[in-house]
Design a protein around this motif. Structure first.
Motif, PDB file in Angstrom:
ATOM      1  N   ARG A 179       0.935  -1.176   0.168  1.00 23.35           N
ATOM      2  CA  ARG A 179       0.015   0.117  -0.033  1.00 23.35           C
ATOM      3  C   ARG A 179       0.675   1.478  -0.101  1.00 23.35           C
ATOM      4  O   ARG A 179       0.373   2.487  -0.035  1.00 23.35           O
ATOM      5  CB  ARG A 179      -0.920  -0.126   1.335  1.00 23.35           C
ATOM      6  CG  ARG A 179      -1.975  -0.986   1.098  1.00 23.35           C
ATOM      7  CD  ARG A 179      -3.012  -0.968  -0.043  1.00 23.35           C
ATOM      8  NE  ARG A 179      -3.522  -2.128  -0.481  1.00 23.35           N
ATOM      9  CZ  ARG A 179      -4.297  -1.935  -1.932  1.00 23.35           C
ATOM     10  NH1 ARG A 179      -4.438  -0.882  -2.181  1.00 23.35           N
ATOM     11  NH2 ARG A 179      -4.742  -2.765  -2.120  1.00 23.35           N
ATOM     12  N   TYR A 180       1.949   1.184   0.072  1.00 27.88           N
ATOM     13  CA  TYR A 180       3.106   2.352   0.234  1.00 27.88           C
ATOM     14  C   TYR A 180       3.288   2.795  -1.172  1.00 27.88           C
ATOM     15  O   TYR A 180       3.741   1.752  -2.165  1.00 27.88           O
ATOM     16  CB  TYR A 180       4.393   2.014   0.854  1.00 27.88           C
ATOM     17  CG  TYR A 180       5.097   3.031   1.296  1.00 27.88           C
ATOM     18  CD1 TYR A 180       4.595   3.965   2.288  1.00 27.88           C
ATOM     19  CD2 TYR A 180       6.104   3.542   0.407  1.00 27.88           C
ATOM     20  CE1 TYR A 180       5.430   5.164   2.685  1.00 27.88           C
ATOM     21  CE2 TYR A 180       7.026   4.629   0.822  1.00 27.88           C
ATOM     22  CZ  TYR A 180       6.616   5.542   1.664  1.00 27.88           C
ATOM     23  OH  TYR A 180       7.329   6.546   1.989  1.00 27.88           O
ATOM     24  N   CYS A 190       0.232   7.084   1.838  1.00 29.31           N
ATOM     25  CA  CYS A 190      -0.169   5.904   2.240  1.00 29.31           C
ATOM     26  C   CYS A 190      -1.151   5.980   3.602  1.00 29.31           C
ATOM     27  O   CYS A 190      -0.664   6.674   4.302  1.00 29.31           O
ATOM     28  CB  CYS A 190       1.080   5.097   2.499  1.00 29.31           C
ATOM     29  SG  CYS A 190       0.642   3.532   3.357  1.00 29.31           S
ATOM     30  N   THR A 222       9.439   1.266   3.967  1.00 31.22           N
ATOM     31  CA  THR A 222       8.149   2.243   3.854  1.00 31.22           C
ATOM     32  C   THR A 222       8.668   3.432   4.414  1.00 31.22           C
ATOM     33  O   THR A 222       9.720   4.103   3.497  1.00 31.22           O
ATOM     34  CB  THR A 222       6.947   1.572   4.439  1.00 31.22           C
ATOM     35  OG1 THR A 222       6.862   1.842   5.839  1.00 31.22           O
ATOM     36  CG2 THR A 222       6.403   0.025   3.852  1.00 31.22           C
TER      37      THR A 222
END
Ligand SMILES: [Zn+2]
Length: 272
Positions: A179-180, A190, A222
């Motif tokens: 999702r980053y 994010c 991330t």
């Protein structure tokens, strides 16, 4: 080095339910550990029942005159529509929802949970999920399901508390990394976060322990902007909280990154 510390994830209870988990006890811990602000979680409905309280109303009353505290509400999977419950949480001035699929016994992708995510997304409520093995069907709480939550509710901001714990850390990191935004996607934030609570000690809650190198790996894959320090009070008290603070302060990252993890990110997301 101190600086302001704000932490997520303190469970608070009426004295009759847990004398070591009251708001007064939490304030004492905050003083001892030099913590300036904490997000408190309402007791789950199945805990609150025996005390005869309505958990969200009770929490809102407890913290109303305590500027150092904010609150997350709880929802009842056997209760009214999730939309109405989320609205009530919002109208009480609470700023998020704590969801515990294992303890509340629901599948992360069940229709009622999806209803709750939709309402939280629309109302801007932050969701903190318990993630990690905790005496409930693994199939209902599989970590990849949180990636589906992020997919269907792209504006929902949520944290995976304990980051999957000892057993599922890599899977939680897979969700967060997935999702980053990759470097070629500009201006995209994010909305998934790593909840760093109960991950610092082996004498307590060992099932969610993460090695400092694993915490560092979250940041390297991330960003420090995705990490939110939490207490897991009252299951952790002063000793464990200080060990958590020392772990973050001892990571080979910049002071700015430490400040984000120890409160900056939480305050940004909650507009606090
Ligand atoms: Zn918790």
């Amino acid at each position: 080095m101190t600086g302001n510390v704000y932490a997520n994830h303190a469970h608070v209870f009426p004295r009759t339910l847990n004398p070591d988990g009251t708001v007064d006890r939490l304030l004492k811990l905050m003083d001892a550990c030099q913590i300036d602000g904490v997000v408190c979680f309402a007791p789950f409905v199945h805990h609150a029942k025996s005390a005869g309280i309505r958990p969200n109303n009770w929490l809102a009353d407890e913290i109303r005159h305590e500027p150092r505290l904010r609150g997350f509400g709880t929802v009842d999977f056997a209760g009214a529509s999730m939309r109405d419950q989320a609205l009530e949480i919002h109208d009480l001035g609470l700023v998020g929802i704590k969801l515990h699929p294992n303890s509340q016994e629901f599948d992360v992708l069940c229709p009622r949970a999806m209803e709750a995510y939709a309402a939280a997304e629309q109302l801007g409520l932050f969701v903190s999920f318990h993630t990690g093995v905790h005496a409930y069907r693994l199939s209902h709480t599989a970590l990849w399901k949180f990636d589906e939550v992020a997919h269907y509710f792209p504006n929902l901001r949520f944290s995976m508390e304990h980051m999957g714990g000892y057993h599922y850390f890599n899977e939680a990191l897979a969700v967060l990394f997935n999702r980053y935004p990759p470097p070629w996607v500009k201006d995209s934030k994010c909305k998934v976060f790593a909840g760093l609570a109960s991950v610092f000690t082996q004498h307590q809650n060992r099932m969610w322990y993460l090695r400092p190198e694993q915490i560092l790996e979250i940041i390297l894959q991330t960003s420090a902007e995705q990490c939110i320090f939490g207490l897991d009070f009252p299951y952790n008290q002063e000793r464990e909280t200080k060990m958590g603070l020392e772990t973050i302060r001892g990571l080979p990252i910049s002071e700015e990154q430490k400040a984000l993890i120890l409160g900056g990110n939480l305050r940004r997301e909650l507009k606090w």
